[in-house]
Design a protein around this motif. Structure first.
Motif, PDB file in Angstrom:
ATOM      1  N   ALA B 261       0.918  -1.297   0.072  1.00 24.10           N
ATOM      2  CA  ALA B 261       0.086   0.225  -0.014  1.00 24.10           C
ATOM      3  C   ALA B 261       1.041   1.304   0.114  1.00 24.10           C
ATOM      4  CB  ALA B 261      -0.974   0.091   1.169  1.00 24.10           C
ATOM      5  N   ALA B 262       0.563   2.082  -0.834  1.00 18.95           N
ATOM      6  CA  ALA B 262       1.172   3.461  -0.828  1.00 18.95           C
ATOM      7  C   ALA B 262      -0.018   4.554  -1.389  1.00 18.95           C
ATOM      8  CB  ALA B 262       2.299   3.377  -1.617  1.00 18.95           C
ATOM      9  N   PRO B 263       0.159   5.700  -0.871  1.00 20.88           N
ATOM     10  CA  PRO B 263      -0.911   6.661  -1.319  1.00 20.88           C
ATOM     11  C   PRO B 263      -0.839   6.749  -2.810  1.00 20.88           C
ATOM     12  CG  PRO B 263       0.394   7.428  -0.077  1.00 20.88           C
ATOM     13  CD  PRO B 263       0.967   6.325  -0.177  1.00 20.88           C
ATOM     14  N   GLY B 264      -2.220   6.603  -3.395  1.00 21.75           N
ATOM     15  CA  GLY B 264      -2.414   6.934  -5.014  1.00 21.75           C
ATOM     16  C   GLY B 264      -2.010   5.831  -5.910  1.00 21.75           C
ATOM     17  N   VAL B 265      -1.606   4.578  -5.236  1.00 22.18           N
ATOM     18  CA  VAL B 265      -1.219   3.271  -6.074  1.00 22.18           C
ATOM     19  C   VAL B 265      -2.291   2.701  -6.438  1.00 22.18           C
ATOM     20  CG1 VAL B 265      -0.164   1.188  -5.752  1.00 22.18           C
ATOM     21  CG2 VAL B 265       0.897   3.227  -5.112  1.00 22.18           C
ATOM     22  N   ARG B 266      -2.438   2.288  -7.646  1.00 23.33           N
ATOM     23  CA  ARG B 266      -3.670   1.474  -7.959  1.00 23.33           C
ATOM     24  C   ARG B 266      -3.680   0.003  -7.496  1.00 23.33           C
ATOM     25  NH1 ARG B 266      -8.069   1.436 -10.742  1.00 23.33           N
ATOM     26  NH2 ARG B 266      -7.756   3.659 -11.510  1.00 23.33           N
ATOM     27  N   VAL B 267      -4.570  -0.333  -6.670  1.00 30.40           N
ATOM     28  CA  VAL B 267      -4.426  -1.642  -6.169  1.00 30.40           C
ATOM     29  C   VAL B 267      -5.722  -2.611  -6.378  1.00 30.40           C
ATOM     30  CG1 VAL B 267      -2.984  -1.051  -4.079  1.00 30.40           C
ATOM     31  CG2 VAL B 267      -5.568  -0.658  -3.973  1.00 30.40           C
ATOM     32  N   ALA B 268      -6.683  -1.832  -7.232  1.00 30.25           N
ATOM     33  CA  ALA B 268      -7.728  -2.427  -7.578  1.00 30.25           C
ATOM     34  C   ALA B 268      -8.411  -1.828  -8.791  1.00 30.25           C
ATOM     35  CB  ALA B 268      -8.818  -2.362  -6.270  1.00 30.25           C
ATOM     36  N   GLY B 269      -9.478  -2.584  -9.475  1.00 23.08           N
ATOM     37  CA  GLY B 269     -10.131  -2.069 -10.274  1.00 23.08           C
ATOM     38  C   GLY B 269     -11.159  -0.711  -9.974  1.00 23.08           C
ATOM     39  N   ASP B 270     -11.466   0.054 -10.831  1.00 23.35           N
ATOM     40  CA  ASP B 270     -12.346   1.272 -10.636  1.00 23.35           C
ATOM     41  C   ASP B 270     -13.455   0.982  -9.914  1.00 23.35           C
ATOM     42  OD1 ASP B 270     -10.608   2.958 -12.190  1.00 23.35           O
ATOM     43  OD2 ASP B 270     -11.695   2.703 -14.208  1.00 23.35           O
ATOM     44  N   LEU B 271     -14.098   0.016  -9.987  1.00 22.87           N
ATOM     45  CA  LEU B 271     -15.254  -0.069  -9.158  1.00 22.87           C
ATOM     46  C   LEU B 271     -15.315  -0.460  -7.828  1.00 22.87           C
ATOM     47  CD1 LEU B 271     -16.886  -2.599 -11.863  1.00 22.87           C
ATOM     48  CD2 LEU B 271     -17.413  -0.228 -11.659  1.00 22.87           C
ATOM     49  N   VAL B 272     -13.987  -0.540  -7.425  1.00 22.28           N
ATOM     50  CA  VAL B 272     -13.969  -0.991  -5.981  1.00 22.28           C
ATOM     51  C   VAL B 272     -13.510  -0.176  -5.141  1.00 22.28           C
ATOM     52  CG1 VAL B 272     -12.419  -2.337  -4.606  1.00 22.28           C
ATOM     53  CG2 VAL B 272     -12.742  -3.213  -6.898  1.00 22.28           C
ATOM     54  N   THR B 273     -14.256   0.220  -4.108  1.00 23.05           N
ATOM     55  CA  THR B 273     -13.987   1.074  -2.846  1.00 23.05           C
ATOM     56  C   THR B 273     -14.486   0.512  -1.575  1.00 23.05           C
ATOM     57  OG1 THR B 273     -14.788   3.239  -4.314  1.00 23.05           O
ATOM     58  CG2 THR B 273     -15.148   3.338  -2.102  1.00 23.05           C
ATOM     59  N   VAL B 274     -13.422   0.737  -0.926  1.00 25.54           N
ATOM     60  CA  VAL B 274     -13.272  -0.056   0.751  1.00 25.54           C
ATOM     61  C   VAL B 274     -12.937   0.919   1.459  1.00 25.54           C
ATOM     62  CG1 VAL B 274     -12.010  -1.700   1.738  1.00 25.54           C
ATOM     63  CG2 VAL B 274     -12.684  -2.112  -0.569  1.00 25.54           C
ATOM     64  N   TRP B 275     -13.558   0.690   2.662  1.00 23.65           N
ATOM     65  CA  TRP B 275     -13.322   1.608   3.690  1.00 23.65           C
ATOM     66  C   TRP B 275     -13.503   0.822   5.173  1.00 23.65           C
ATOM     67  CZ3 TRP B 275     -17.539   1.788   0.615  1.00 23.65           C
ATOM     68  CH2 TRP B 275     -18.780   1.638   1.613  1.00 23.65           C
ATOM     69  N   ASP B 276     -13.097   1.534   6.095  1.00 26.63           N
ATOM     70  CA  ASP B 276     -13.309   0.870   7.604  1.00 26.63           C
ATOM     71  C   ASP B 276     -13.833   1.941   8.434  1.00 26.63           C
ATOM     72  OD1 ASP B 276     -11.966  -1.340   9.666  1.00 26.63           O
ATOM     73  OD2 ASP B 276     -12.287   0.952  10.837  1.00 26.63           O
ATOM     74  N   ASP B 277     -15.294   1.367   8.886  1.00 25.92           N
ATOM     75  CA  ASP B 277     -15.948   2.116   9.704  1.00 25.92           C
ATOM     76  C   ASP B 277     -16.482   1.555  11.145  1.00 25.92           C
ATOM     77  OD1 ASP B 277     -17.687   4.390  10.637  1.00 25.92           O
ATOM     78  OD2 ASP B 277     -18.677   4.374   8.915  1.00 25.92           O
ATOM     79  N   GLY B 278     -16.031   1.862  12.138  1.00 27.62           N
ATOM     80  CA  GLY B 278     -16.378   1.241  13.302  1.00 27.62           C
ATOM     81  C   GLY B 278     -17.800   1.850  13.651  1.00 27.62           C
ATOM     82  N   THR B 279     -18.170   2.813  13.347  1.00 30.65           N
ATOM     83  CA  THR B 279     -19.516   3.491  13.744  1.00 30.65           C
ATOM     84  C   THR B 279     -20.581   2.938  13.145  1.00 30.65           C
ATOM     85  OG1 THR B 279     -19.577   5.246  12.172  1.00 30.65           O
ATOM     86  CG2 THR B 279     -18.174   5.435  14.426  1.00 30.65           C
TER      87      THR B 279
END
Ligand SMILES: [Zn+2]
Lengths: 491, 452
Positions: B261-279
């Motif tokens: 992982a590094a900022p801006g690096v492409r790690v997945a296809g355009d459709l993929v959005t992932v986040w973490d949310d404890g709330t």
């Protein structure tokens, strides 16, 4: 600490209360464990003492057999009220389970358990000043840091457990276990590539039921520089070739192969589906027992032995009060036995092999490996086997593992491979990965080294059950050769 | 059995903190976790294990200047207080001074989290669990298959206090039902759910799902390994996220050069959005982490690009930012982890996803997956509990399980469609004992490589 004798009965008030309440609530049988555990650990990362930690835990676990079902409740409280509530809860759990039972549970007979056991310890790790243990670890860690190594990790940990077991048949045992483990690892990175070399292995090192003398015997410092150098050298090493190969597997990898493909497969509760939804089942179904099923070649003899002095999985009695024993699982290649409990053994008409343990007071005892060992074969040393190999690979130190739920189809990666050409170890190769089918693999074993290279490895992280429980298990082996092993792409 | 009320735990933590201060600590942190958990397991369509446990973990971090030591206990009595303080102080004295000791976290905002606890879960009885299990078994019976699984309920109260003024207390509950149904003709089927409230656990529905899968998977055919398009069901996608969270979006792995992982690096296809949310109440919400730092929503992958990492106080200080509230219990050799992960849903139904496969496989879940090369997120594992050959958008045959060994990043890069329905499953983070969850849709992947 090694004196064995009659139990003191010091916790009688607690154990009697638990058993009496369980019986008065309607249990047909009950056993209780009162366990106190202490642990300490030191982690050094890249020359820095990152953490020094200690931990303690104690409580009472009550297991009852009532209405034809099992119930188990654990409490960290010792007062009479809490014990009564836990015993009551255990019976209530059994009663709630009873309506769904379809098969009568019977318990294999065992003699009354009575006595004491303690790990032989020469140098008590908990009595040694912390500074001394930290200093040893810092020394070892410093020796890892050869040029090119970007990070290092060195770990030491010790555990001690006092366990009192009592059961409604009058059994009473008191046991004290001391486990120590230590290891070092060096990491080298170039671009996207990361390589690790460890000694005796990564993930907490090698464990033994022993005192601090075991950590000294490991000589972490003396083995560290080679780890560092090899981690760096691996970055420039050629990749291990794919395709079928003759492989000689060092005990630092072979022990995990035994663990995953024999040890877990031989757990009789798994065979019966008790772990199907989590840990999985086993291909070693009971129709294969006493039918001459060929698990491996003639050279392959595997035993479960809880009597090995210092073995990580040794004890006096298991957590059902069955005395430690040595059971042959595979004899000259043929399946002959299982790891069993009282209730699973009775289903194959055998006495319990005494291989039931719980992680601690708060968990239900389950069928677990003790020390599952591949017996050495007199004749050839591990060096002789290499010398006898014209073209092959020598695989050392586990790096990755994966095996399917039936323990049938596996894949392992090791940290390093050494080419064998004309009977000599040659250049190093990176990212070796091999895969196979359990019985095919063990049947392809054509040489097992003699006792000179026999070493006991321990796995302190063997997880099983729900909630997951980790116990200490041991694996003794001397190294072995396998023909036609499928080497896969390491990435 | 009863748990300590949160006020009691807080008082105990307060006393321990005070004791550490009087002993001479320059700073101290106490985290107390009291847990009541119960579990009913079943195998071969009968209950074979029923357990409950009442445990507590008290963790003390004793800080002395730039050194700190840790001690923990499973007791909650007066005698434990002194043992703990003295043990942690001795451990601190044995530790080297740390150059980059970040200090304990200062008090910060803690999000308001609703729906983290349900009384019905806290009060769940052995009879309630056995009743749900019997519904699962009844569905198995109806299909002529065997049921194997477990139903767990638990309540955990956590208090984290430190000498800088952090005060964080919460009570959470969880219910987790999982079942594998096994058919006499070789098929197996899987179903799982987790929720805060036992009322949201439908044993009959889960039992039917697993039974349907098991029967459909009967008499599987052997398929040659190779590459083909796949639809990965939610259970398989959850494993992708769990592994990437641990190997990749963990700031410690990044700082040690062991992550992709590094900022801006492409790690997945355009459709993929992932986040973490404890709330997010869709999962098992949590307001703060094991250092008492409030959970921040952290965007990890935004339309295929790596945009963020999760931090604890240590990694945040090294990066010159604030912790995002993702610390694990100390001592923690792993680093911070995303433990409440979400993947954005797409627009297609499951049938539409499968409909897009001209020739490919529908995969229920992955099993025993382990990183072979964490830096490239190369993972090996096997499929389990339902793999099906799809031709011209229709399931035509069940397939025997296959092994794979490939980069999970390559899998995400080739995601070409995403399902609209999501499922929440328990998150398992490589042996780390934390209560986490993963909420994901099914995905269509243009190419997935099976090795045998
Ligand atoms: Zn294991």
């Amino acid at each position: 600490m090694t004196a064995q004798g009659a139990p003191t009965g010091a916790l009688r008030e607690i154990t009697d209360r638990a058993l009496d309440t369980a019986m008065s609530m309607g249990a047909d049988y009950a056993d209780v464990r009162v366990v106190r555990r202490v642990e300490e650990s030191v982690t050094v990362r890249t020359g820095r003492v990152e953490s020094v930690a200690s931990d303690e835990s104690e409580g009472v676990g009550i297991r009852v057999f009532a209405y034809g079902a099992w119930g188990f409740a654990a409490t960290r409280r010792y007062d009479a009220d809490a014990i009564d509530r836990a015993a009551d809860e255990a019976v209530r759990l059994a009663r709630a389970a009873a309506p769904s039972l379809r098969r009568r549970v019977t318990l294999a007979e065992r003699p009354r358990a009575y006595g004491t056991y303690a790990t032989p310890v020469r140098e008590d790790p908990f009595a040694l000043p912390l500074e001394a243990k930290v200093a040893d670890l810092l020394d070892a860690d410093a020796a890892l840091a050869v040029p090119g190594v970007v990070s290092t990790m060195s770990t030491y940990a010790a555990q001690r457990e006092w366990k009192t077991f009592a059961a409604t048949d009058g059994s009473l045992t008191e046991q004290v276990f001391t486990h120590v483990g230590a290891g070092v690892e060096a990491h080298a990175v170039r671009g996207n590539e990361h390589q690790r070399r460890s000694y005796p292995e990564a993930r907490g090192g090698r464990w033994r039921q022993a005192g601090y003398e075991f950590v000294r015997e490991l000589d972490l410092k003396g083995n560290a520089a080679r780890c560092g150098e090899e981690a760096v050298a691996l970055l420039s090493a050629p990749s291990c070739p794919e395709g079928p190969a003759t492989v000689v597997i060092d005990p630092s990898q072979l022990y995990l192969q035994i663990h995953e493909s024999c040890g877990h497969a031989a757990e009789l509760d798994r065979v019966f589906g008790a772990e199907a939804s989590y840990a999985g089942t086993s291909f070693l179904t009971t129709d294969l027992l006493d039918s001459g099923f060929r698990y491996g070649s003639d050279l392959v003899t595997l035993v479960a032995d809880a009597t090995v002095p210092g073995g990580p999985g040794s004890f006096g009695w298991d957590d059902e009060g069955v005395a430690a024993q040595r059971t042959t699982l595979v004899e000259n290649g043929i399946l002959t036995g299982y790891l069993t409990s009282r209730d699973t053994a009775s289903r194959v008409g055998r006495p319990s092999g005494g291989t039931v343990r719980a992680e601690s007071w708060n968990r239900l005892p389950l069928v677990r490996m003790t020390n599952v060992n591949l017996m050495p074969v007199p004749g050839m040393s591990l060096q002789d086997i290499v010398a006898d190999t014209d073209d092959g690979l020598y695989l050392t130190t586990n790096r990755s593992w994966s095996i399917d739920d039936r323990r049938w189809n596996f894949q392992f990666g090791t940290e390093i491979a050494y080419e064998i050409k004309g009977g000599r170890l040659g250049r190093i190769l990176k990212n070796p990965v091999y895969s196979g089918i359990t019985p095919e693999f063990w049947r392809s074993c054509d040489a097992v080294a003699d006792e000179r290279s026999y070493v006991m490895y321990g796995n302190p992280n063997c997880a099983k059950g729900l909630p997951p429980q980790c116990v200490q298990v041991g694996h003794g082996c001397s190294g072995a050769r396998f023909r036609g092993v499928r080497m896969a792409a390491g990435r | 059995m009863t748990t300590e009320r949160s006020a009691e735990l807080e008082r105990y933590a307060e006393r321990l903190l005070e004791r550490a201060r009087r002993h001479g600590a320059t700073d101290a942190e106490v985290s107390v976790e009291s847990r009541l958990s119960a579990l009913t397991r079943f195998a071969d369509s009968e209950i074979h294990q029923s357990v409950t446990e009442d445990t507590v973990r008290v963790n003390l971090r004793y800080v002395q200047g730039r050194r700190y030591g840790m001690a923990a206990t499973g007791r909650l009595d007066d005698a434990a207080l002194d043992t703990l303080v003295e043990g942690a102080a001795a451990n601190a004295a044995g530790t080297a001074e740390t150059d980059d000791w970040p200090g304990l976290p200062e008090p910060g905002p803690i999000p308001d989290v609703t729906g983290a606890y349900a009384a019905a879960t806290g009060e769940a009885t052995p009879e309630l669990r056995a009743g749900i299990v019997r519904e699962v078994i009844a569905a198995a019976d109806a299909a002529g298959v065997g049921a194997y699984g477990s139903y767990a309920t638990g309540t955990v109260t956590t208090a984290v206090l430190n000498s800088r003024g952090v005060r964080a207390v919460q009570t959470r509950s969880d219910a987790w039902l999982v079942t594998v149904h096994m058919s006499p003709d070789g098929g197996t089927g899987y179903a799982e759910t987790c929720a805060v409230d036992v009322a949201d656990v439908d044993g009959a529905a889960l039992g039917r799902e697993a039974a349907g899968k098991a029967r459909a998977a009967d008499n599987a055919v052997v398929l040659n390994p190779g590459e083909c398009p796949v639809v990965l069901e939610e259970y398989a996608v959850a494993d992708l996220l769990a592994k990437l969270g641990r190997c990749g979006f963990n700031a410690r792995a990044v700082q040690e050069g062991q992550s992709f992982a590094a900022p801006g690096v492409r790690v997945a296809g355009d459709l993929v959005t992932v986040w973490d949310d404890g709330t997010d109440p869709a999962g098992l919400p949590s307001a703060f982490d094991h250092e008492g730092v409030g959970k921040e929503r952290v965007s990890l992958i935004d339309r295929g690009r790596c945009v963020g990492l999760v931090h604890d106080t240590g990694t945040a200080a090294r990066a010159g930012i604030r912790s995002t509230g993702h610390a694990l219990p100390a001592p923690n050799p792993v680093g911070p982890l995303p433990t409440n992960m979400f993947m954005a849903p797409g627009r297609l139904s499951r049938e539409e996803l499968v409909g897009r496969l001209d020739r490919g496989l529908l995969v229920t879940r992955f099993y025993y997956t382990n990183p072979v090369d964490p830096k490239r997120a190369v993972v090996t594992g096997v499929t389990r509990d339902g793999v099906f050959l799809v031709e011209h958008g229709e399931i035509v045959a069940p397939v025997r399980d296959l092994r794979f060994s490939q980069s999970y990043l390559d899998v995400l890069r080739r995601v070409s469609a995403i399902g609209r329905d999501r499922r929440t499953v328990r998150g398992w983070f490589g042996g780390v004992s934390v209560l986490g969850d993963i909420t994901v849709p099914a995905v269509l992947v243009d190419g997935f490589r099976f090795s045998g």
